[in-house]
Every structure is written in structure tokens, then in C-alpha cells.
Enzyme design. Structure first.
Site, PDB file in Angstrom:
ATOM      1  CB  CYS A 132      -0.937   0.001   1.214  1.00  7.39           C
ATOM      2  SG  CYS A 132      -2.034   1.437   1.266  1.00  7.39           S
ATOM      3  CB  CYS A 135      -0.716   2.479   3.966  1.00  5.02           C
ATOM      4  SG  CYS A 135      -2.300   1.860   3.380  1.00  5.02           S
ATOM      5  CG  ASP A 136       3.120   1.271   4.482  1.00  3.30           C
ATOM      6  OD1 ASP A 136       2.628   1.757   5.509  1.00  3.30           O
ATOM      7  OD2 ASP A 136       2.997   0.079   4.171  1.00  3.30           O
TER       8      ASP A 136
END
Length: 305
Positions: A132, A135-136
């Protein structure tokens, strides 16, 4: 066991639905599934959940679980092995042999990322390996990273990561990208982006704490090479966890549940929330939002009945 609402799955969508339904005084049972807490239980810090500048994924899900229980939801650490949606109440069977009847149902079983299944992938999960970018991505500011894949997911992730990484190398098993999203052209022209075709990642290596390099293999020549990187993003697609509902709920060609009016599935009284029906956003916050919507829709359905 009898309930007004059964929720299958205990990620952000399922637990948010449980909070709303329980607060509305519906008897709610959550069958948590094989991975209680969902995908966030395998992440490190979450930095895009409103109200928490940074919180470990497992801590966030433990908080959500406690919240659902405090509101009155009943949580079962079991998995559903069979469902009968042909009549109401719906009938669910769990792996321990329990039978649960429910007047309404929310499916929030999520989706599972397709993985490479190569050495090092499991060992360096959340230590440089991710699925992701949204997300990261911020954790890889100024780093050299690779994205494995060549479809729409891969080019979308690649474009996002160019805002953070020093370099983004797209590694694709075929001799050309398969993506048809217009963002592909933006990535192809980006100065930070590099492309390696007809190649696969066959091993991920590191220093025990973090990824340091990947081993590549050319599809035709079988020649291997080493590429130093600090991050590996796997973007080869997802498998929605919907096999339990085949032949009972309408799905698209990829297995995602088909919904109308936001959360309603093809069977009245059955609602869907989270990655099981969302192939686009796949964020904890969007899943939670749709979990809220599904609970409100279930409440309205029960009131009408």
C-alpha cells in the site's frame, strides 16, 4: 445463536458497523474471521487515521475492537464456513459448529493482496515490504524503491511514490506495461521512474531490520542481478474474500461484491462494506466510513421489516 445483525469480518469496516449497530440497540454478533482486526494487524505505524498522528496498526484495531464491545457487540473469534442467504433469517455456520441466525447481514471480509511468495517477502513484511503506497509512501522519503507489477494498480502506486522516493523502479514480468489508466503516461515520463521489463523479483534481502536489495531474474535469459533498494511495493492485484458467497451474491468479473445505493448487495438485507466491494480506495478510513453506512442501511432495513 440469534441476532438482528451479523457482521462477518473484523477490520475497520466490520468493527465500525458493529459500533453503530450496537449503539442503535440492535443485537449484533461479529464473527471475526481468520485474521481478527484485518490487514492493519500486519502493519507498523498508521499515520493517516484522523485523530492519531501515529499509531501502530494493531493498537488501532484493538481500540476499535474494545469500542465495539463497549457498545454491546458480541465478538466471536471464529470463521464462517457456510452461509445460507436463500431465506430469512439468514443462517451462518462457523468452524466450531455454531449456527447463527440473523435478520440482516453485513459482509466485511476484505480482500487479500496477491503476493510474490518469494524468499524474504514474509521476513521483511513491514520492514520495507508493503502492498500500500498510500499507507506507507511517506516512510520512504528519499529512498530507492521498486514496485512489482505493470497494471493499473502498479502505475497508480508508482505515481504516488514519486512524491516521496528518490527513485521508483517498476519491475514487470511482461515486456510492456499492461496498465490502461492515463496515469501510466505520467509515470513513464517521470524523471524518478525507471522500468525493467520481462523480469521478476525472485528474492528480497536485508540486514534483518530492513530491506537492502532485491534479486532479479530475466524471464528469457534467466540471468540474475542484484538491485540495491530500501523498499519493495507489491502491486500485482488483490483477491476479494468472497468465495463464501459465490452463487448467492452478485459479483463483478474480479470477484468483488456488486453493490447499489452504496452498500446494498443483490440480496435484500445483506450489505457490504470495505475492501470486499471496494477495489478503488482500499483505505482503513474509507472502509470505516462505509461500515457506518452499512450499519445505518441495515438499521433502516430492519425498521421497515
Amino acid at each position: 445463536m440469534e441476532c438482528q445483525l451479523a457482521v462477518i469480518g473484523s477490520g475497520p469496516a466490520g468493527l465500525t458497523a458493529a459500533v453503530y449497530a450496537s449503539r442503535a440497540k440492535l443485537r449484533t454478533i461479529v464473527i471475526e474471521g481468520p485474521q481478527p482486526g484485518g490487514q492493519l494487524m500486519t502493519t507498523t505505524n498508521v499515520e493517516n487515521w484522523p485523530g492519531n498522528v501515529s499509531i501502530p496498526g494493531p493498537d488501532l484495531m484493538i481500540n476499535m475492537r474494545s469500542h465495539a464491545e463497549a457498545c454491546g457487540a458480541e465478538l466471536l473469534m471464529e470463521s464462517v464456513t457456510a452461509v445460507d442467504l436463500s431465506k430469512r433469517p439468514f443462517v451462518l455456520t462457523t468452524d466450531s459448529g455454531k449456527t447463527i441466525t440473523a435478520q440482516s447481514l453485513i459482509v466485511s471480509t476484505g480482500a487479500t493482496s496477491k503476493l510474490l511468495k518469494c524468499p524474504g517477502e514474509k521476513e521483511y513484511w513491514s520492514k520495507g515490504v508493503s502492498t500500500c503506497a498510500t499507507c506507507d509512501g511517506p516512510f520512504f522519503e528519499g529512498k530507492d524503491i521498486v514496485i512489482v507489477g505493470g497494471g493499473n494498480t502498479a502505475v497508480t502506486e508508482a505515481e504516488h511514490l514519486t512524491h516521496f522516493a528518490k527513485s521508483v523502479t517498476v519491475i514487470h514480468i511482461l515486456d510492456a506495461l499492461t496498465a490502461n489508466d492515463p496515469i501510466k503516461d505520467k509515470v513513464l515520463a517521470h524523471p524518478k521512474a525507471n522500468f525493467i521489463y520481462s523480469t521478476t523479483v525472485v528474492e528480497i534481502k536485508g540486514d534483518e531490520n530492513h530491506v537492502t536489495e532485491v534479486v532479479l531474474e530475466h524471464q528469457q535469459t534467466k540471468e540474475r542481478s542484484v538491485l540495491p533498494v530500501q523498499g519493495v511495493f507489491i502491486a500485482i492485484g488483490f483477491n476479494p474474500n468472497t468465495s463464501l458467497f459465490k452463487g448467492q451474491l452478485a459479483m463483478d468479473a474480479y470477484g468483488y461484491l456488486t453493490v447499489t445505493n452504496h452498500t446494498r448487495t443483490s440480496v435484500p438485507g445483506v450489505f457490504a462494506a470495505g475492501d470486499v466491494s471496494d477495489y478503488r480506495y482500499r483505505q482503513a478510513i474509507t472502509s470505516a466510513g462505509v461500515g457506518c453506512m452499512a450499519a445505518l442501511d441495515a438499521q433502516a432495513f430492519l425498521a421497515e421489516k
